[in-house]
Design an enzyme around this catalytic site. Structure first.
Site, PDB file in Angstrom:
ATOM      1  CE1 TYR A 167      -7.874  40.317  30.129  1.00 38.98           C
ATOM      2  CE2 TYR A 167      -8.493  40.519  27.823  1.00 38.98           C
ATOM      3  CZ  TYR A 167      -8.288  39.741  28.943  1.00 38.98           C
ATOM      4  OH  TYR A 167      -8.507  38.389  28.879  1.00 38.98           O
ATOM      5  CG  HIS A 189      -1.918  44.279  32.092  1.00 37.26           C
ATOM      6  ND1 HIS A 189      -1.243  43.296  32.805  1.00 37.26           N
ATOM      7  CD2 HIS A 189      -2.061  45.323  32.941  1.00 37.26           C
ATOM      8  CE1 HIS A 189      -1.001  43.727  34.014  1.00 37.26           C
ATOM      9  NE2 HIS A 189      -1.498  44.967  34.128  1.00 37.26           N
TER      10      HIS A 189
END
Length: 109
Positions: free
Chosen positions: A77, A80
Site C-alpha cells: 500500500y 502503491h
C-alpha cells in the site's frame, strides 16, 4: 518490524492546517477512502473526528483506520502509486500526523 500474518490495523491521526476549507478536507477524505477500491491489500477504511471528553487528543482532530491483510500488505500500500499520489496531496494540508500499525490481539476474559 515483526512479520505478521493476519489482519493489521493502520492508524493515522491528523490535524489539518488552520484555514483549509471544509470542502477541501472532505475531498481529501473521499480520496483517502477511495484507496480501498484501488489497492487490493487494503480491506477496510473507517474515519471519524475526535469526540473525546478527556481532552488528551494533543491537537489531533481526525482518525483514519485502515485494515490490511498483513504487514506486507501495508508495505504494498505505502509503495502503491495511488497511495503515493494521495499522500502527495494529503500531507501538505496537515499540520501534524501520527501513524501507527499494529496487529490486533484478542483479550480473553
Amino acid at each position: 518490524m515483526e512479520e505478521a500474518k493476519g489482519p493489521v490495523k493502520h492508524i493515522v491521526l491528523a490535524k489539518f492546517k488552520d484555514g483549509i476549507p471544509p470542502d477541501q478536507i472532505e475531498q481529501l477524505i473521499k480520496s483517502y477512502s477511495n484507496l480501498a477500491n484501488l489497492i487490493e491489500p487494503m480491506k477496510a477504511f473507517h474515519w471519524g473526528k475526535d469526540v473525546s471528553i478527556e481532552n488528551l487528543h494533543q491537537g489531533f482532530t481526525h482518525v483514519f483506520e485502515s485494515t490490511f491483510e498483513s504487514v506486507e500488505g501495508i508495505a504494498e500500500y505505502v509503495a502503491h502509486p495511488d497511495h503515493v499520489e494521495f499522500a502527495t496531496a494529503f500531507l501538505p494540508n496537515v499540520e501534524k500526523v501520527l501513524i501507527i500499525d499494529y496487529k490486533p490481539t484478542a483479550v480473553h476474559l
